[in-house]
Design an enzyme around this catalytic site. Structure first.
Site, PDB file in Angstrom:
ATOM      1  N   HIS A 167      49.234 -19.140  17.657  1.00 59.97           N
ATOM      2  CA  HIS A 167      49.631 -20.552  17.538  1.00 59.97           C
ATOM      3  C   HIS A 167      50.579 -20.654  16.334  1.00 59.97           C
ATOM      4  O   HIS A 167      50.143 -20.494  15.184  1.00 59.97           O
ATOM      5  CB  HIS A 167      48.398 -21.450  17.367  1.00 59.97           C
ATOM      6  CG  HIS A 167      47.550 -21.498  18.596  1.00 59.97           C
ATOM      7  ND1 HIS A 167      46.188 -21.501  18.569  1.00 59.97           N
ATOM      8  CD2 HIS A 167      47.899 -21.516  19.907  1.00 59.97           C
ATOM      9  CE1 HIS A 167      45.716 -21.523  19.802  1.00 59.97           C
ATOM     10  NE2 HIS A 167      46.728 -21.541  20.636  1.00 59.97           N
ATOM     11  N   GLU A 170      50.130 -22.302  12.852  1.00 64.22           N
ATOM     12  CA  GLU A 170      48.984 -21.886  12.023  1.00 64.22           C
ATOM     13  C   GLU A 170      49.450 -20.799  11.047  1.00 64.22           C
ATOM     14  O   GLU A 170      49.029 -19.651  11.103  1.00 64.22           O
ATOM     15  CB  GLU A 170      47.844 -21.462  12.935  1.00 64.22           C
ATOM     16  CG  GLU A 170      47.362 -22.653  13.773  1.00 64.22           C
ATOM     17  CD  GLU A 170      46.459 -22.305  14.944  1.00 64.22           C
ATOM     18  OE1 GLU A 170      46.213 -23.192  15.777  1.00 64.22           O
ATOM     19  OE2 GLU A 170      45.989 -21.153  15.034  1.00 64.22           O
ATOM     20  N   HIS A 260      43.570 -17.525  13.227  1.00 62.79           N
ATOM     21  CA  HIS A 260      44.045 -18.876  13.550  1.00 62.79           C
ATOM     22  C   HIS A 260      43.845 -19.851  12.392  1.00 62.79           C
ATOM     23  O   HIS A 260      43.262 -19.509  11.361  1.00 62.79           O
ATOM     24  CB  HIS A 260      43.265 -19.420  14.755  1.00 62.79           C
ATOM     25  CG  HIS A 260      43.642 -18.814  16.064  1.00 62.79           C
ATOM     26  ND1 HIS A 260      44.402 -19.460  16.999  1.00 62.79           N
ATOM     27  CD2 HIS A 260      43.363 -17.593  16.595  1.00 62.79           C
ATOM     28  CE1 HIS A 260      44.580 -18.681  18.056  1.00 62.79           C
ATOM     29  NE2 HIS A 260      43.962 -17.540  17.838  1.00 62.79           N
ATOM     30  N   GLU A 336      38.977 -18.738  11.887  1.00 63.42           N
ATOM     31  CA  GLU A 336      39.659 -20.026  11.686  1.00 63.42           C
ATOM     32  C   GLU A 336      39.709 -20.382  10.204  1.00 63.42           C
ATOM     33  O   GLU A 336      38.681 -20.416   9.532  1.00 63.42           O
ATOM     34  CB  GLU A 336      38.891 -21.125  12.434  1.00 63.42           C
ATOM     35  CG  GLU A 336      38.903 -20.980  13.944  1.00 63.42           C
ATOM     36  CD  GLU A 336      40.216 -21.402  14.580  1.00 63.42           C
ATOM     37  OE1 GLU A 336      40.367 -21.205  15.792  1.00 63.42           O
ATOM     38  OE2 GLU A 336      41.093 -21.910  13.857  1.00 63.42           O
TER      39      GLU A 336
HETATM   40  C1  GEM Z   1      41.089 -22.138  19.348  1.00 61.88           C
HETATM   41  S1  GEM Z   1      39.912 -21.041  19.899  1.00 61.88           S
HETATM   42  C2  GEM Z   1      38.774 -22.069  20.603  1.00 61.88           C
HETATM   43  C3  GEM Z   1      37.531 -21.355  20.640  1.00 61.88           C
HETATM   44  N1  GEM Z   1      36.503 -22.194  21.103  1.00 61.88           N
HETATM   45  C4  GEM Z   1      35.276 -21.714  21.295  1.00 61.88           C
HETATM   46  N2  GEM Z   1      34.330 -22.567  21.573  1.00 61.88           N
HETATM   47  N3  GEM Z   1      35.075 -20.418  21.208  1.00 61.88           N
HETATM   48  C5  GEM Z   1      42.033 -22.486  20.511  1.00 61.88           C
HETATM   49  O1  GEM Z   1      42.793 -21.630  20.919  1.00 61.88           O
HETATM   50  O2  GEM Z   1      41.936 -23.632  20.976  1.00 61.88           O
HETATM   51  C6  GEM Z   1      41.787 -21.445  18.270  1.00 61.88           C
HETATM   52  C7  GEM Z   1      42.796 -22.284  17.596  1.00 61.88           C
HETATM   53  O3  GEM Z   1      43.535 -23.004  18.264  1.00 61.88           O
HETATM   54  O4  GEM Z   1      42.841 -22.203  16.387  1.00 61.88           O
HETATM   55 ZN    ZN Z   2      45.037 -21.418  16.895  1.00 63.90          ZN
END
Ligand code: GEM
Ligand code: ZN
Length: 376
Positions: A167, A170, A260, A336
């Site tokens: 992304h 980020e 991310h 994250e």
């Molecule tokens: C997120 S990853 C989402 C992960 N969700 C669960 N419940 N495991 C995305 O891609 O939406 C990462 C991000 O965008 O930072």
């Molecule tokens: Zn992301």
């Protein structure tokens, strides 16, 4: 006063700058996509000491409109030292004011990581961290997707993969990669030597260079969310994922980390593979150990806040973390970092930033070193 964004990761549209105390701006959506939330622009020609006011007027239509609450815009007078400016989300706009101490200032959603710094980082890895360019893919617009390998011991059996910035908005993700590569330059690092005696590292410092350069939040130049492309990657629309998946199948994966940033949650956290069909007590135990060790070594990390856990068998396998964890039956995380602050250890002047992203990466390497012998 002159407002510009025609530079690396720039993103702003000027609606009305006639009143310096109420400058009206808008964020531009990703190319071929409706997503937006990233902003990065320069204001020049200001009078130090005079008060200026800015409004991102379409914040209420952004990808994560609920994430503006508790968020403060990042600012810098020199593009090197960033601080936060008190901001508020009201009437659908993100608003902030500044009495600048200099005539020019940059504002951004997060401390940007430029393509020029990326090129420098690749050089650092190759010249000082013992990395080699194992393979190189191409983005849709022809930018290099470097896959670096750090191999110190030919007999090393484990393959550890770390990819960043699928992304593009980020930017904390490539700061994380800089922290990894910085630590890899220390030849006297006992933990690291222990890790590299047993494992090879495969690093992709930037998965989405087109999106990053274009000032995107979420997608590549074709408008594709790369973190939803891991079951349908194509050379035409998601060559970035297609390339990395190809290399993973060539090499194998024993530990995967997908780096991310999160717009809303003011904490550092991980998301695992608990919803995968192949999730097992072995993987559950490895996930718990990884998280516990990260807390125990005092990393800026916590487990109280994060995404809701997936129900058994309900994982979205189009995400990298889930797809790789399932295909390679390996420990696999999304890591994250916040666009806001890590509220367990708040630093109001800067909130979360590049330096803290780098430090987290170095702590993650310590945990990988402690666990490399038990990944299989
Ligand atoms: C997120 S990853 C989402 C992960 N969700 C669960 N419940 N495991 C995305 O891609 O939406 C990462 C991000 O965008 O930072
Ligand atoms: Zn992301």
């Amino acid at each position: 006063m002159l407002i510009s964004s025609d530079f690396d990761s720039g993103n702003i549209e000027v609606l009305d700058a006639s009143n310096p105390r109420q400058v009206r701006l808008a964020m531009r959506p990703d190319l071929n996509s409706h997503h937006f939330q990233w902003f990065h622009f320069k204001v020049a020609g200001m009078s130090p000491g005079q008060r200026y006011g800015f409004s991102l007027c379409n914040a209420g239509q952004s990808a994560y409109r609920q994430a503006w609450s508790g968020y403060d815009a990042a600012a810098s007078y020199d593009q090197a030292n960033w601080f936060r400016v008190p901001s508020r989300f009201e009437a659908g706009a993100l608003r902030f004011e500044l009495e600048p101490r200099e005539a020019q200032v940059w504002f951004a959603y997060f401390e940007p990581y430029s393509r020029a710094r990326h090129d420098w980082l690749i050089g650092q890895a190759l010249e000082k961290a013992g990395a080699e360019l194992f393979a190189c893919g191409k983005s849709i617009e022809g930018r290099d997707i470097q896959l670096l390998r750090i191999r110190r011991t030919p007999e090393a059996r484990r393959k550890i993969w770390i990819i960043a910035q699928q992304h593009p908005g980020e930017h904390m993700a490539e700061w994380f990669m800089e922290g990894l590569i910085e630590r890899l330059q220390d030849q006297d690092d006992a933990e690291l030597n222990e890790l590299l005696a047993q494992a090879e590292l495969y690093l992709v410092p930037n998965m989405n260079p087109d999106g990053a350069f274009r000032g995107h939040l979420r997608t590549n130049a074709a408008g594709k969310d790369l973190n939803r492309a891991w079951q349908s990657a194509s050379e035409a629309e998601s060559p970035e994922v297609f390339f990395v998946q190809q290399q993973m199948r060539r090499v194998g994966v024993d530990l995967f980390l997908d780096i991310h940033g999160d717009e809303e949650i003011p904490h550092v956290f991980t998301a695992g593979c608990e919803g995968n069909p192949g999730y097992s007590p072995r993987l559950a135990a490895l996930e718990d150990e990884f998280r516990r060790r990260l807390v125990d070594i005092g990393a800026e990390f916590q487990t109280a806040f994060g995404y809701p856990r997936d129900e058994p068998g309900q994982a979205n396998l189009t995400l990298a973390c889930n797809a790789v964890g399932e295909e390679f039956d390996c420990l696999s995380f999304t890591i994250e970092m916040p666009f806001k602050d890590h509220d367990d250890n708040p630093e109001p002047l800067t909130a979360w930033n590049g330096r803290r992203s780098k430090r987290l990466a170095q702590d993650v390497l310590s945990v990988a070193a402690a666990m490399v012998g038990t990944l299989r």
